[in-house]
Design an enzyme around this catalytic site. Sequence first.
Site, mmCIF file in Angstrom:
data_model
loop_
_atom_site.group_PDB
_atom_site.id
_atom_site.type_symbol
_atom_site.label_atom_id
_atom_site.label_comp_id
_atom_site.label_asym_id
_atom_site.label_seq_id
_atom_site.Cartn_x
_atom_site.Cartn_y
_atom_site.Cartn_z
ATOM 1 N N HIS A 187 0.848 -1.194 0.000
ATOM 2 C CA HIS A 187 0.000 0.000 0.000
ATOM 3 C C HIS A 187 0.883 1.243 0.000
ATOM 4 O O HIS A 187 2.074 1.192 0.294
ATOM 5 C CB HIS A 187 -0.958 0.005 1.192
ATOM 6 C CG HIS A 187 -0.300 0.086 2.525
ATOM 7 N ND1 HIS A 187 0.202 1.261 3.062
ATOM 8 C CD2 HIS A 187 -0.070 -0.879 3.468
ATOM 9 C CE1 HIS A 187 0.708 1.026 4.245
ATOM 10 N NE2 HIS A 187 0.553 -0.280 4.516
ATOM 11 N N CYS A 228 3.435 -4.678 6.677
ATOM 12 C CA CYS A 228 3.115 -4.368 5.285
ATOM 13 C C CYS A 228 4.320 -3.794 4.557
ATOM 14 O O CYS A 228 5.312 -3.399 5.167
ATOM 15 C CB CYS A 228 1.962 -3.366 5.233
ATOM 16 S SG CYS A 228 0.371 -4.058 5.725
#
Length: 686
Positions: free
Chosen positions: A521, A542
Amino acid sequence: MKFDDDHKQEWEELEFEDPDAEVEKDTSVEDQVDEAVQKLVRETMGNIPRNAYDRNADDTEEKADKEDDGEEEYEDDDEYDEEDTYEDDDTEDISRKGKKKGLLIFGIAAALVLVLLIGFYGYRTFYFTSHFFDGTTINGMDCGGMTADQVEKKIEQDAGSYALEIHFRNGNQEILGSSIDYRYQPDGSVQALLEQQNAFAWLTENSKDKKHEVSVQMQYDMDKLEAQVSQFQQFQADQMVAPSDAKIEFQDGKFVVTEASQGTQLDVEKAKEAIAQAVTQGVVELDMDEAGVYSESAAANEEGLETQADQLNELVSASITYQLPDDQTKVLDGNTLKDWLSVDKEGNYSQDEELWNQKLTEYVANLAAEVDTYGKEQTFPATGIEGGVKVTQSDYGWKIDQEQEVAQLSQDIAQHLTTTREPVYSSTEFSSENNGFGNTYVEVDISRQHIWFYKDGTRIVDSDCVTGKMVKSRYTPAGIFTLVSKTSPKTLRGPKLADGSYEWESDVTFWMPFNGGIGLHDATWRSSFGGTIYKNSGSHGCVNLPYNVAKTIYNNIDVGTPVIVYYSEDYSVRDDSAERAAQNMPSSATVTDPTATPRPTQTPSTPKPTQTPSTPEPTQAPATPEPTETPVTPEPTETPTTPEPTETPSTPEPTETPTETPTETPTQAPESAAPESVQTESAAES
């Protein structure tokens, strides 16, 4: 009618042979007989002109006497005609008498010739009572016109130059009479053969070829013969090939009926006996096949074998070409299927159902052993690293569904198919190319803090990134994954606390999960990427990306695209479980997303799948050794050379943006950490 002077002269000129004249005697009986017949004919035929000549002479003398006596000629026409009539009657009478006499003479001559022929036949009959007919051969020797004594003398003379030629199936041999002290011993067999001859049939039998074999008794040294014969190569055990029956064999990819082979195996004792007998009888040529000294194969029903061969060919007529990873192929055809048949001691093939099924199952198991990579360490062709890196994922790789493949293969063989297909897989890799990873994938090297995105072999993204902090609750695990979903925009939340609030919340524009709550992301709150930021100020697991990089990936990636995460250098992870427990926080700071799509487990329905199956999330924490406070892995000395994006978005997309840069405090970080079970597997990666 009177004979004129010309006829008289002709008769006088005939030559008559004096019967008392000496005739040269010919030693040939036939010539003597022929001469006697000719003489008889000449003498017989010679009397006819002589008598005729004498009769005409008498008539002439009578006429002359009358003229001398002065008889007057008849001048009256009537008297002359009467006399002329008398003369014509006398001439006709003479002619009739001459014909009768000629026939009588011819009959006498024919009778004499017949008598002579009968005599000649009798003579020849008597001759062949003591002589062999012309064309008679005895043991290969021409004996025509010879007496028994003459034949035996010739045999005795020939004994000194005697040689026996022996014909074997695998070569010839010769025995010289001089080498075995060979000599002739008369025993009356030649005379007995002559006495069997029908002399009265000489006229018909004399023109025919008559071959005889008689038991001529020859004497020789038996020990010398035995020693010589024993040295023949045909009598050596290693030169004897046993006969083989007609049988079914697999040749050039199919079953065929081979003809029976005579072989060269001798009955040694019988062969030696045949040779000794031939020598004893003076035979000069011996065929061992005709002597019947070879072992013979049994007669086979070739028609039945042909039928059996057709049935076997039908069993093994299938041909399946397997398409395997990395463009490899494997062919199953009659050359392998024949080995699934039962073979008896004589080499006869048959199908045993139990053995056939056993072989089929073993074949599929061996195929799986060659192909399966499921759960095994894989070599990923990492960018910029020669030889690639090793990555492991417990639920990733090729895996043949052996039960389903056995059923499919059995059906293909039963239908005699010729086909090309992949095995039936229960798990597959991304592709059969590029060592199973294909040409479209995302590559993340945590050690170098870099990300690459390849699409159809073309590099789309080459950028720095920031991964999870190197503590147990937040580090990014290595592994082989696939993109689960795409969402834009998305609010990310940490674990839910006891009071109902979340440990942290953050809005992102591009959300692309690939490992549970871990995903790709944008992270607009970061001012820099790469380097060693991740070690102490990394995400919750992430992969943080510059906005434009995340946007490019989002717009070009498809769900199911492989995501390969690895550490190209050694690393360690610090255990922060006690710290989180002291703060009454969950053991993991992973993203909480009720709407997230779980990673699917794929079972391909067709031979060629398009994406790899996923692994369900583990339910228990790993037994990871307690890490040290400070990572032992040396920090990279330089950041990747790939430039960062030149511009950042002017307006962040998330609905809520953190007011400060995230720190190590979980409540301030907008990322999530990987599940503990995944961390355990990743911590073991190098």
